[in-house]
Design an enzyme around this catalytic site. Structure first.
Site, PDB file in Angstrom:
ATOM      1  N   CYS A   7       0.643  -0.707  -0.429  1.00 57.67           N
ATOM      2  CA  CYS A   7       0.194  -0.004   0.329  1.00 57.67           C
ATOM      3  C   CYS A   7       0.618   0.944   0.290  1.00 57.67           C
ATOM      4  CB  CYS A   7      -1.269   0.081   1.326  1.00 57.67           C
ATOM      5  SG  CYS A   7      -0.202   0.270   2.615  1.00 57.67           S
ATOM      6  N   ARG A  13      -3.579  -0.418   5.671  1.00 58.27           N
ATOM      7  CA  ARG A  13      -3.606  -1.500   5.043  1.00 58.27           C
ATOM      8  C   ARG A  13      -3.188  -2.757   4.531  1.00 58.27           C
ATOM      9  NH1 ARG A  13      -5.772   2.527  -0.637  1.00 58.27           N
ATOM     10  NH2 ARG A  13      -3.844   3.086   0.965  1.00 58.27           N
TER      11      ARG A  13
END
Length: 196
Positions: A7, A13
């Site tokens: 990410c 994430r």
């Protein structure tokens, strides 16, 4: 199989994806190593508090820290799964040799045959048009129209960024990632001969 999630800062994430997949892989008894990194990460920084809390709630006890994507990680990985199309583009631009093993997570687990066909057709058309551009040839209105139609057939493969959001927003992102990881586990089961 060695999987690298990517990410932006490797704080929200991709650590969620890494931790949640490690839990699933262990539970399923699948053969996989999982890491994560960020295209704009600072190596050694803490992951977000909310991501760490969600992982702890899920039973993931390891301490994680951010990692800036390096050639060593790219070479290590058999599969690179990004959180957005932009991350995918960034990885491929920096590490062109990784093009055949880099996908967005949602794209890699897509199982709708019509969408898969549209993706393949779009990839071929993009390659043809890039070649035409490189040769200073004109791209026709029909070709532009065809690529536009294909783009509208393909869903959004970006996973929302919870950075700066509430715990509830982080939970929504974790659920979004989790749904794709369930499909990834299915795919891994099939690739590893149906072991469970």
């Amino acid at each position: 199989m060695r999987i690298l999630f990517v990410c932006t800062g490797n704080t929200c994430r991709s650590p969620l994806a890494e931790g949640l997949l490690r839990i699933r892989v262990h539970k399923e008894g699948l053969a996989a190593e999982v890491r994560s990194a960020g295209v704009s990460a600072v190596t050694g920084g803490p992951i977000s508090r909310n991501s760490a809390l969600i992982l702890k709630e899920a039973g993931f006890e390891e301490q994680m820290s951010s990692l800036s994507i390096q050639e060593s990680e790219v070479k290590w990985a058999d599969l690179i799964l990004t959180m957005t199309v932009g991350h995918k583009r960034s990885v491929i631009q920096r590490f062109p040799d990784a093009v055949d093993k880099t996908f967005t997570l949602k794209e890699y687990v897509e199982d709708d045959p019509l969408i898969l066909q549209a993706i393949e057709e779009r990839e071929q058309l993009v390659t043809e048009l890039q070649l035409k551009q490189a040769l200073a040839q004109t791209i026709s209105v029909e070709e532009r129209s065809r690529i536009f139609k294909l783009e509208n057939t393909i869903p959004d493969y970006d996973i929302s960024d919870p950075f700066g959001g509430s715990m509830n927003i982080y939970r929504q992102t974790a659920e979004e990632i989790g749904n794709s990881l369930d499909k990834l586990i299915e795919k891994m089961r099939r690739q590893q001969g149906g072991s469970s």
